[in-house]
Motif scaffolding. Structure first.
Motif, mmCIF file in Angstrom:
data_model
loop_
_atom_site.group_PDB
_atom_site.id
_atom_site.type_symbol
_atom_site.label_atom_id
_atom_site.label_comp_id
_atom_site.label_asym_id
_atom_site.label_seq_id
_atom_site.Cartn_x
_atom_site.Cartn_y
_atom_site.Cartn_z
ATOM 1 N N VAL A 1 0.836 -1.204 0.000
ATOM 2 C CA VAL A 1 0.000 0.000 0.000
ATOM 3 C C VAL A 1 0.869 1.251 0.000
ATOM 4 O O VAL A 1 0.634 2.201 -0.758
ATOM 5 N N VAL A 2 1.908 1.264 0.840
ATOM 6 C CA VAL A 2 2.809 2.410 0.880
ATOM 7 C C VAL A 2 3.544 2.562 -0.449
ATOM 8 O O VAL A 2 3.714 3.686 -0.958
ATOM 9 N N GLY A 3 3.966 1.431 -1.041
ATOM 10 C CA GLY A 3 4.605 1.486 -2.356
ATOM 11 C C GLY A 3 3.671 2.012 -3.436
ATOM 12 O O GLY A 3 4.098 2.761 -4.335
ATOM 13 N N TRP A 4 2.380 1.666 -3.334
ATOM 14 C CA TRP A 4 1.411 2.169 -4.316
ATOM 15 C C TRP A 4 1.238 3.671 -4.176
ATOM 16 O O TRP A 4 1.135 4.385 -5.183
ATOM 17 N N PHE A 5 1.206 4.178 -2.930
ATOM 18 C CA PHE A 5 1.102 5.626 -2.721
ATOM 19 C C PHE A 5 2.313 6.346 -3.311
ATOM 20 O O PHE A 5 2.178 7.427 -3.912
ATOM 21 N N PHE A 6 3.513 5.756 -3.164
ATOM 22 C CA PHE A 6 4.709 6.387 -3.714
ATOM 23 C C PHE A 6 4.681 6.377 -5.239
ATOM 24 O O PHE A 6 5.055 7.375 -5.881
ATOM 25 N N ASP A 7 4.259 5.273 -5.849
ATOM 26 C CA ASP A 7 4.177 5.211 -7.306
ATOM 27 C C ASP A 7 3.149 6.194 -7.845
ATOM 28 O O ASP A 7 3.300 6.722 -8.962
ATOM 29 N N TRP A 8 2.106 6.449 -7.057
ATOM 30 C CA TRP A 8 1.027 7.336 -7.502
ATOM 31 C C TRP A 8 1.424 8.807 -7.380
ATOM 32 O O TRP A 8 1.136 9.617 -8.264
ATOM 33 N N THR A 9 2.107 9.167 -6.295
ATOM 34 C CA THR A 9 2.421 10.571 -6.028
ATOM 35 C C THR A 9 3.905 10.900 -6.167
ATOM 36 O O THR A 9 4.262 12.086 -6.127
ATOM 37 N N GLN A 10 4.769 9.853 -6.332
ATOM 38 C CA GLN A 10 6.218 10.056 -6.362
ATOM 39 C C GLN A 10 6.723 10.776 -5.116
ATOM 40 O O GLN A 10 7.699 11.532 -5.157
ATOM 41 N N SER A 11 6.039 10.530 -4.018
ATOM 42 C CA SER A 11 6.425 11.118 -2.738
ATOM 43 C C SER A 11 5.918 10.209 -1.616
ATOM 44 O O SER A 11 4.883 9.543 -1.757
ATOM 45 N N TYR A 12 6.649 10.207 -0.492
ATOM 46 C CA TYR A 12 6.245 9.393 0.650
ATOM 47 C C TYR A 12 5.314 10.128 1.611
ATOM 48 O O TYR A 12 4.861 9.540 2.596
ATOM 49 N N ASP A 13 5.040 11.416 1.322
ATOM 50 C CA ASP A 13 4.248 12.202 2.270
ATOM 51 C C ASP A 13 2.866 11.598 2.490
ATOM 52 O O ASP A 13 2.432 11.384 3.633
ATOM 53 N N LEU A 14 2.144 11.330 1.394
ATOM 54 C CA LEU A 14 0.801 10.783 1.523
ATOM 55 C C LEU A 14 0.823 9.403 2.173
ATOM 56 O O LEU A 14 -0.086 9.051 2.947
ATOM 57 N N ALA A 15 1.864 8.633 1.912
ATOM 58 C CA ALA A 15 1.977 7.302 2.509
ATOM 59 C C ALA A 15 2.122 7.401 4.026
ATOM 60 O O ALA A 15 1.507 6.631 4.782
ATOM 61 N N PHE A 16 2.917 8.357 4.509
ATOM 62 C CA PHE A 16 3.089 8.514 5.949
ATOM 63 C C PHE A 16 1.833 9.070 6.598
ATOM 64 O O PHE A 16 1.508 8.704 7.744
ATOM 65 N N TYR A 17 1.128 9.937 5.917
ATOM 66 C CA TYR A 17 -0.142 10.423 6.452
ATOM 67 C C TYR A 17 -1.155 9.275 6.552
ATOM 68 O O TYR A 17 -1.918 9.197 7.525
ATOM 69 N N PHE A 18 -1.157 8.413 5.563
ATOM 70 C CA PHE A 18 -2.038 7.233 5.614
ATOM 71 C C PHE A 18 -1.653 6.318 6.778
ATOM 72 O O PHE A 18 -2.523 5.842 7.520
ATOM 73 N N SER A 19 -0.363 6.090 6.951
ATOM 74 C CA SER A 19 0.093 5.226 8.036
ATOM 75 C C SER A 19 -0.279 5.809 9.392
ATOM 76 O O SER A 19 -0.767 5.105 10.286
ATOM 77 N N GLY A 20 -0.043 7.103 9.562
ATOM 78 C CA GLY A 20 -0.398 7.737 10.826
ATOM 79 C C GLY A 20 -1.887 7.697 11.100
ATOM 80 O O GLY A 20 -2.312 7.488 12.255
ATOM 81 N N SER A 21 -2.701 7.864 10.056
ATOM 82 C CA SER A 21 -4.151 7.807 10.229
ATOM 83 C C SER A 21 -4.597 6.422 10.677
ATOM 84 O O SER A 21 -5.471 6.300 11.547
ATOM 85 N N CYS A 22 -4.003 5.384 10.100
ATOM 86 C CA CYS A 22 -4.363 4.012 10.497
ATOM 87 C C CYS A 22 -4.037 3.759 11.964
ATOM 88 O O CYS A 22 -4.848 3.186 12.712
ATOM 89 N N VAL A 23 -2.857 4.196 12.403
ATOM 90 C CA VAL A 23 -2.438 3.942 13.779
ATOM 91 C C VAL A 23 -3.306 4.718 14.765
ATOM 92 O O VAL A 23 -3.750 4.173 15.792
#
Length: 412
Positions: free
Chosen positions: A350-372
């Motif tokens: 999922v995190v890899g898909w967010f990076f491929d989609w946005t070319q950035s890890y920002d949205l992936a970390f926001y998603f991870s933080g929201s889940c936790v």
């Protein structure tokens, strides 16, 4: 399985074979070792169970720190194949460590069969266990009072009778068929009781909330550990991997967190479930801060914070024991680890898909933080004391009271 899978991976001809040897074989072996170690530790300790679990689970953090630091050197010196062979050889020590673990209570039929093996008497080896032998006796100490067999012991007992049924086949086909039918019937009843026990575990609201929280924590908290070094390099904060990478820093902090949280959970006035929810919330906040951190020192500090609160894994078996008790610990912990493993499996893709989609890890970390953070809120809300309020024995379902005064008068 762990050592064999690692060594087998050194000879992998393609990625598909590596998925089987490393992903399935090693992953399954690590899951079995981890779950068995925690459940055995819970059975060994009572008063200082949290501290014992903290000490035991600290070993994984020490190993992660050493491996993350040494793997680059091993690959440079011996190549990837040599690195896997060396790590696999080290993993063989798991068998030596497991040899010291012994069950505290031995079933009577097991002790009888062990004595028969020592005498090398085949007659006693295949003898059916008597009813009195199915009572649990405590090792070499005095016998414990009678009690009902647990689901696990019932399944083991029926498996031991399978040997006796095999010998009945030589006495006649009719008797053999009767024995097999009887065995199948008892086996079916035992597994039916086992499934009913698992169903009862999943009926517990606190256990369901804990499973959801562990799933969301695994989904959100573990992928950042894999990608946080890439974040530092992509932001230009560091040119190459540091001598002590962020993964190693997080592993050291996790080890400290496991010990500290294990000590805290043994304090009587601290609620273990709320402590776990707090660690999840704090870890989620740290994940939200990673994308806005623009210095390598800041990432190191956040790695320490995230690693410390990720040490809440030492609390999982403790909390499970508090919810379902020791008798159902193995079943409940297996269910819990299923949810955790499922989250770990889904997180990196999922995190890899967010990076491929946005070319950035920002949205992936926001998603991870929201889940936790969401998992922490669910665990906190569904385990509030108001959900555990049970009706009094004096309550009458056929009478509807309009006030507490009417209720008191009726009881009087």
């Amino acid at each position: 399985m762990v050592a064999g899978g690692l060594m087998l991976s050194a000879f992998a001809p393609n990625v598909q074979f590596l998925i089987f040897s490393y992903g399935i074989v090693v992953g399954l072996g690590c899951g079995l070792v981890y779950a068995a170690t925690l459940t055995i530790t819970c059975q060994y300790f009572d008063k200082r169970r949290g501290l014992a679990l903290g000490i035991v689970t600290t070993g994984t953090s020490v190993g992660a720190f050493i491996y993350a630091t040494a793997q680059n050197e091993l690959i440079v010196l011996y190549g990837l194949d040599g690195c896997l062979l060396i790590i696999g050889a080290v993993a063989l020590n798991l068998m030596a460590c497991a040899g010291f673990m012994r069950p505290l209570n031995m079933p009577g039929y097991y002790l009888k069969q062990k004595a028969a093996l020592e005498r090398n008497t085949e007659e006693h080896l295949f003898e059916k266990p008597q009813l009195d032998d199915l009572k649990i006796t405590a090792g070499s100490t005095t016998t414990s009072p009678e009690k009902t067999l647990t689901v696990k012991e019932l399944l083991i007992t029926i498996d031991s009778k399978d040997l006796a049924i095999q010998t009945d086949k030589t006495k006649g086909s009719f008797l053999a068929r009767l024995g097999i039918m009887k065995f199948i019937k008892k086996k079916k009843q035992a597994y039916s009781k086992y499934m009913h026990s698992m169903y009862e575990i999943l009926q517990d609201q606190a256990m369901v909330a804990f499973c959801i929280a562990v799933f969301l924590f695994s989904l959100g908290a573990f992928p950042p550990v894999l990608f946080i070094e890439d974040v530092a390099q992509s932001e230009g904060l560091i040119e190459e991997v540091s001598v002590i990478p962020l993964v190693s820093i997080g592993a050291m902090a996790t080890g400290v967190g496991k010990l500290v949280l294990g000590i805290l959970v043994d304090i009587r006035w601290i609620n273990s479930i709320y402590l776990y929810a707090f660690t999840m919330f704090a870890g989620g906040v740290a994940l939200f801060l990673i994308p806005i951190t623009k210095t390598y020192l800041g990432l190191q500090i956040l790695s320490v914070i995230l690693g410390f609160f990720s040490g809440n894994w030492s609390l999982t078996s403790y909390i499970t024991t508090k919810i379902v008790g020791l008798d159902r610990l193995t079943q409940a912990h297996g269910i819990l680890m299923f949810f955790g493993g499922f989250g770990i499996m889904l997180g990196p893709p999922v995190v890899g898909w967010f990076f491929d989609w946005t070319q950035s890890y920002d949205l992936a970390f926001y998603f991870s933080g929201s889940c936790v953070v969401l998992g922490a809120l669910i665990l906190f809300m569904l385990t509030l004391p108001c959900w555990n309020r049970k009706p009094s024995e004096n309550d009458r379902p056929d009478v509807h009271y309009t006030s507490n005064c009417d209720k008191v008068a009726s009881v009087a």
